[in-house]
Design an enzyme around this catalytic site. Structure first.
Site, PDB file in Angstrom:
ATOM      1  N   LYS A  81       0.835  -1.219   0.000  1.00 49.37           N
ATOM      2  CA  LYS A  81       0.000   0.000   0.000  1.00 49.37           C
ATOM      3  C   LYS A  81       0.868   1.266   0.000  1.00 49.37           C
ATOM      4  O   LYS A  81       0.646   2.190  -0.775  1.00 49.37           O
ATOM      5  CB  LYS A  81      -0.945   0.016   1.224  1.00 49.37           C
ATOM      6  CG  LYS A  81      -1.869  -1.183   1.297  1.00 49.37           C
ATOM      7  CD  LYS A  81      -2.777  -1.143   2.494  1.00 49.37           C
ATOM      8  CE  LYS A  81      -2.072  -1.240   3.841  1.00 49.37           C
ATOM      9  NZ  LYS A  81      -1.427  -2.533   4.112  1.00 49.37           N
ATOM     10  N   ARG A 132      -0.872  -9.417  12.801  1.00 50.73           N
ATOM     11  CA  ARG A 132      -1.456  -8.312  12.011  1.00 50.73           C
ATOM     12  C   ARG A 132      -2.320  -8.864  10.871  1.00 50.73           C
ATOM     13  O   ARG A 132      -3.379  -8.310  10.566  1.00 50.73           O
ATOM     14  CB  ARG A 132      -0.329  -7.416  11.456  1.00 50.73           C
ATOM     15  CG  ARG A 132       0.274  -6.518  12.537  1.00 50.73           C
ATOM     16  CD  ARG A 132       1.673  -6.024  12.185  1.00 50.73           C
ATOM     17  NE  ARG A 132       1.745  -5.264  10.969  1.00 50.73           N
ATOM     18  CZ  ARG A 132       2.886  -5.022  10.309  1.00 50.73           C
ATOM     19  NH1 ARG A 132       4.033  -5.492  10.782  1.00 50.73           N
ATOM     20  NH2 ARG A 132       2.875  -4.311   9.227  1.00 50.73           N
ATOM     21  N   ARG A 134      11.486  -2.240  11.086  1.00 48.71           N
ATOM     22  CA  ARG A 134      10.401  -1.827  11.986  1.00 48.71           C
ATOM     23  C   ARG A 134      10.219  -2.846  13.114  1.00 48.71           C
ATOM     24  O   ARG A 134      10.310  -4.054  12.881  1.00 48.71           O
ATOM     25  CB  ARG A 134       9.098  -1.724  11.174  1.00 48.71           C
ATOM     26  CG  ARG A 134       8.661  -0.317  10.902  1.00 48.71           C
ATOM     27  CD  ARG A 134       7.565  -0.231   9.872  1.00 48.71           C
ATOM     28  NE  ARG A 134       6.308  -0.874  10.248  1.00 48.71           N
ATOM     29  CZ  ARG A 134       5.198  -0.807   9.512  1.00 48.71           C
ATOM     30  NH1 ARG A 134       5.203  -0.124   8.379  1.00 48.71           N
ATOM     31  NH2 ARG A 134       4.101  -1.424   9.886  1.00 48.71           N
ATOM     32  N   ARG A 150      11.645  -5.926   4.661  1.00 46.25           N
ATOM     33  CA  ARG A 150      11.494  -4.460   4.527  1.00 46.25           C
ATOM     34  C   ARG A 150      12.492  -3.729   5.429  1.00 46.25           C
ATOM     35  O   ARG A 150      12.751  -4.119   6.562  1.00 46.25           O
ATOM     36  CB  ARG A 150      10.072  -4.048   4.912  1.00 46.25           C
ATOM     37  CG  ARG A 150       9.907  -2.546   5.010  1.00 46.25           C
ATOM     38  CD  ARG A 150       8.471  -2.110   5.063  1.00 46.25           C
ATOM     39  NE  ARG A 150       7.716  -2.718   6.137  1.00 46.25           N
ATOM     40  CZ  ARG A 150       6.393  -2.652   6.240  1.00 46.25           C
ATOM     41  NH1 ARG A 150       5.689  -2.026   5.319  1.00 46.25           N
ATOM     42  NH2 ARG A 150       5.771  -3.223   7.241  1.00 46.25           N
ATOM     43  N   ARG A 208      -9.833   0.884   9.210  1.00 42.91           N
ATOM     44  CA  ARG A 208      -9.448  -0.507   9.413  1.00 42.91           C
ATOM     45  C   ARG A 208     -10.503  -1.280  10.199  1.00 42.91           C
ATOM     46  O   ARG A 208     -10.338  -2.468  10.431  1.00 42.91           O
ATOM     47  CB  ARG A 208      -8.157  -0.534  10.219  1.00 42.91           C
ATOM     48  CG  ARG A 208      -6.962  -1.113   9.496  1.00 42.91           C
ATOM     49  CD  ARG A 208      -5.815  -0.894  10.452  1.00 42.91           C
ATOM     50  NE  ARG A 208      -4.632  -1.590  10.148  1.00 42.91           N
ATOM     51  CZ  ARG A 208      -3.596  -1.053   9.502  1.00 42.91           C
ATOM     52  NH1 ARG A 208      -3.657   0.154   9.014  1.00 42.91           N
ATOM     53  NH2 ARG A 208      -2.498  -1.756   9.353  1.00 42.91           N
TER      54      ARG A 208
HETATM   55  P1  AP5 Z   1       4.854  -1.600   1.844  1.00 45.34           P
HETATM   56  O1  AP5 Z   1       4.514  -0.742   0.687  1.00 45.34           O
HETATM   57  O2  AP5 Z   1       5.619  -0.995   2.965  1.00 45.34           O
HETATM   58  O3  AP5 Z   1       3.553  -2.393   2.360  1.00 45.34           O
HETATM   59  P2  AP5 Z   1       2.264  -1.879   3.151  1.00 45.34           P
HETATM   60  O4  AP5 Z   1       1.079  -2.559   2.560  1.00 45.34           O
HETATM   61  O5  AP5 Z   1       2.245  -0.394   3.214  1.00 45.34           O
HETATM   62  O6  AP5 Z   1       2.603  -2.557   4.540  1.00 45.34           O
HETATM   63  P3  AP5 Z   1       2.465  -2.073   6.047  1.00 45.34           P
HETATM   64  O7  AP5 Z   1       3.130  -3.134   6.879  1.00 45.34           O
HETATM   65  O8  AP5 Z   1       2.985  -0.670   6.239  1.00 45.34           O
HETATM   66  O9  AP5 Z   1       0.955  -2.116   6.253  1.00 45.34           O
HETATM   67  P4  AP5 Z   1       0.228  -2.308   7.557  1.00 45.34           P
HETATM   68  O10 AP5 Z   1      -1.153  -2.046   7.090  1.00 45.34           O
HETATM   69  O11 AP5 Z   1       0.420  -3.547   8.311  1.00 45.34           O
HETATM   70  O12 AP5 Z   1       0.948  -1.281   8.536  1.00 45.34           O
HETATM   71  P5  AP5 Z   1       0.637   0.201   8.944  1.00 45.34           P
HETATM   72  O13 AP5 Z   1       1.896   0.933   8.880  1.00 45.34           O
HETATM   73  O14 AP5 Z   1      -0.564   0.719   8.243  1.00 45.34           O
HETATM   74  O15 AP5 Z   1       5.671  -2.874   1.255  1.00 45.34           O
HETATM   75  C1  AP5 Z   1       6.186  -3.879   2.111  1.00 45.34           C
HETATM   76  C2  AP5 Z   1       7.573  -4.327   1.585  1.00 45.34           C
HETATM   77  O16 AP5 Z   1       7.393  -4.981   0.330  1.00 45.34           O
HETATM   78  C3  AP5 Z   1       8.543  -3.179   1.328  1.00 45.34           C
HETATM   79  O17 AP5 Z   1       9.823  -3.611   1.672  1.00 45.34           O
HETATM   80  C4  AP5 Z   1       8.459  -2.927  -0.188  1.00 45.34           C
HETATM   81  O18 AP5 Z   1       9.682  -2.451  -0.689  1.00 45.34           O
HETATM   82  C5  AP5 Z   1       8.121  -4.323  -0.708  1.00 45.34           C
HETATM   83  N1  AP5 Z   1       7.226  -4.322  -1.868  1.00 45.34           N
HETATM   84  C6  AP5 Z   1       6.071  -3.617  -1.993  1.00 45.34           C
HETATM   85  N2  AP5 Z   1       5.470  -3.905  -3.168  1.00 45.34           N
HETATM   86  C7  AP5 Z   1       6.264  -4.812  -3.795  1.00 45.34           C
HETATM   87  C8  AP5 Z   1       6.182  -5.503  -5.053  1.00 45.34           C
HETATM   88  N3  AP5 Z   1       5.153  -5.336  -5.884  1.00 45.34           N
HETATM   89  N4  AP5 Z   1       7.162  -6.380  -5.374  1.00 45.34           N
HETATM   90  C9  AP5 Z   1       8.213  -6.587  -4.526  1.00 45.34           C
HETATM   91  N5  AP5 Z   1       8.366  -5.953  -3.335  1.00 45.34           N
HETATM   92  C10 AP5 Z   1       7.388  -5.085  -2.970  1.00 45.34           C
HETATM   93  O19 AP5 Z   1       0.177  -0.008  10.481  1.00 45.34           O
HETATM   94  C11 AP5 Z   1       1.106  -0.374  11.469  1.00 45.34           C
HETATM   95  C12 AP5 Z   1       0.392  -0.457  12.818  1.00 45.34           C
HETATM   96  O20 AP5 Z   1      -0.192   0.832  13.143  1.00 45.34           O
HETATM   97  C13 AP5 Z   1      -0.800  -1.432  12.891  1.00 45.34           C
HETATM   98  O21 AP5 Z   1      -0.384  -2.746  13.165  1.00 45.34           O
HETATM   99  C14 AP5 Z   1      -1.625  -0.808  14.036  1.00 45.34           C
HETATM  100  O22 AP5 Z   1      -1.049  -1.111  15.281  1.00 45.34           O
HETATM  101  C15 AP5 Z   1      -1.464   0.670  13.794  1.00 45.34           C
HETATM  102  N6  AP5 Z   1      -2.504   1.228  12.904  1.00 45.34           N
HETATM  103  C16 AP5 Z   1      -2.330   1.808  11.683  1.00 45.34           C
HETATM  104  N7  AP5 Z   1      -3.496   2.224  11.181  1.00 45.34           N
HETATM  105  C17 AP5 Z   1      -4.454   1.905  12.100  1.00 45.34           C
HETATM  106  C18 AP5 Z   1      -5.867   2.059  12.141  1.00 45.34           C
HETATM  107  N8  AP5 Z   1      -6.542   2.635  11.133  1.00 45.34           N
HETATM  108  N9  AP5 Z   1      -6.529   1.577  13.219  1.00 45.34           N
HETATM  109  C19 AP5 Z   1      -5.873   1.012  14.251  1.00 45.34           C
HETATM  110  N10 AP5 Z   1      -4.532   0.826  14.280  1.00 45.34           N
HETATM  111  C20 AP5 Z   1      -3.821   1.274  13.210  1.00 45.34           C
END
Ligand code: AP5
Length: 251
Positions: free
Chosen positions: A38, A196, A185, A152, A113
């Site tokens: 994402k 997660r 991270r 990552r 979410r």
């Molecule tokens: P990346 O683009 O970083 O993936 P992402 O989908 O953004 O992954 P996240 O782990 O950031 O999502 P998440 O939803 O778990 O975490 P968030 O930060 O929102 O890509 C991942 C890796 O793959 C990278 O290394 C990239 O280079 C590689 N890659 C990407 N695309 C690729 C491709 N096509 N081919 C090859 N490699 C590729 O949330 C973290 C925490 O915050 C949650 O656990 C929760 O505690 C809290 N939180 C956040 N939002 C909320 C909410 N709305 N409500 C409650 N808690 C929340």
């Protein structure tokens, strides 16, 4: 390249080569399990269209590392891979949304979410006269998600995201953009990622059903491909969303 930790207002100054098109003005929710890409897709879309990227994960991590009391509370949930309670997230995100540059498109990443968050978001956007145009739903098999997340690395200074195999920095473990040492991270361990992913199935998949029932256009994007291919699919998805929005208005 977009700096994911910068204030939203600054991001919207980004290169907006297609800013006069409808695609650039789309308000889209990017959904999908942890690690599906994402954030990486958002960065490319922001580069191309100048949309505003609002990532709840980035906003919460910034608060977390500020050393505030709230930051300490967030750390407890985030390090365990749990969702931050709705009342905390909603307050922080709605505040950010209300300060947005309304002339730009919007990419919401990681929010909502839960169904409670989705309802509150709908209310807030309705008051601002900024309805969501559609949902882009990225997906990939679980083993792909695990590989992406455990490999990552992120820059703690500018927020740029790398992968040790698929998107390595030019110099080992050093950010190409600002020269800072990259970090892993705290919540990117296999055990926490599995938690997660479970929470995604339990709490976030019902949000997709909520939007389906509300008549919001949902475009499914197969994200098990190279980042260039996924971005192309996402752009095509946004075009479809806008097209169906226009058709809806004229029919
Ligand atoms: P990346 O683009 O970083 O993936 P992402 O989908 O953004 O992954 P996240 O782990 O950031 O999502 P998440 O939803 O778990 O975490 P968030 O930060 O929102 O890509 C991942 C890796 O793959 C990278 O290394 C990239 O280079 C590689 N890659 C990407 N695309 C690729 C491709 N096509 N081919 C090859 N490699 C590729 O949330 C973290 C925490 O915050 C949650 O656990 C929760 O505690 C809290 N939180 C956040 N939002 C909320 C909410 N709305 N409500 C409650 N808690 C929340």
């Amino acid at each position: 390249m977009i700096d994911r930790m910068k204030p939203i207002a600054e991001q919207s100054q980004a290169n907006a080569s297609e800013s006069s098109t409808h695609t650039a003005g789309a308000r889209i929710i990017l959904m999908g399990p942890p690690g599906v890409g994402k954030g990486s897709v958002s960065d490319r879309l922001v580069d191309k269209f100048g949309m505003v990227h609002l990532s709840s994960g980035d906003i919460l991590r910034a608060e977390r590392s500020s050393g505030s009391e709230l930051g300490e509370t967030l750390k407890k949930y985030m390090d365990a891979g749990e969702l931050v309670p709705d009342e905390i997230v909603i307050k922080i995100i709605i505040k950010s949304i209300s300060s947005l540059d309304r002339s730009k498109g919007l990419l919401l990443d990681g929010f909502p979410r839960t169904v409670v968050q989705a309802k509150q978001l709908d209310d807030a956007l309705a008051k601002m006269g900024l309805p969501i145009h559609g949902v882009l739903l990225l997906d990939a098999p679980e083993e792909v998600l695990l590989k992406r997340i455990t490999g990552r690395r992120i820059c703690p200074k500018c927020g740029r995201v790398y992968h040790i195999e698929t998107m390595p920095p030019a110099r080992d473990n050093i950010c190409d953009s600002c020269g800072t040492e990259l970090i892993h991270r705290d919540d990117d361990t296999e055990q926490v990622v599995r938690e997660r992913i479970n929470l995604y199935h339990k709490e976030t998949e019902p949000v997709i059903e909520y939007y389906r029932k509300s008549g919001v256009k949902i475009i499914e994007v197969n994200a098990d491909a190279t980042i260039d291919e996924v971005v192309e699919r996402a752009i095509e998805g946004i075009r479809q969303v806008i097209l169906s929005e226009k058709k809806g208005k004229t029919s």
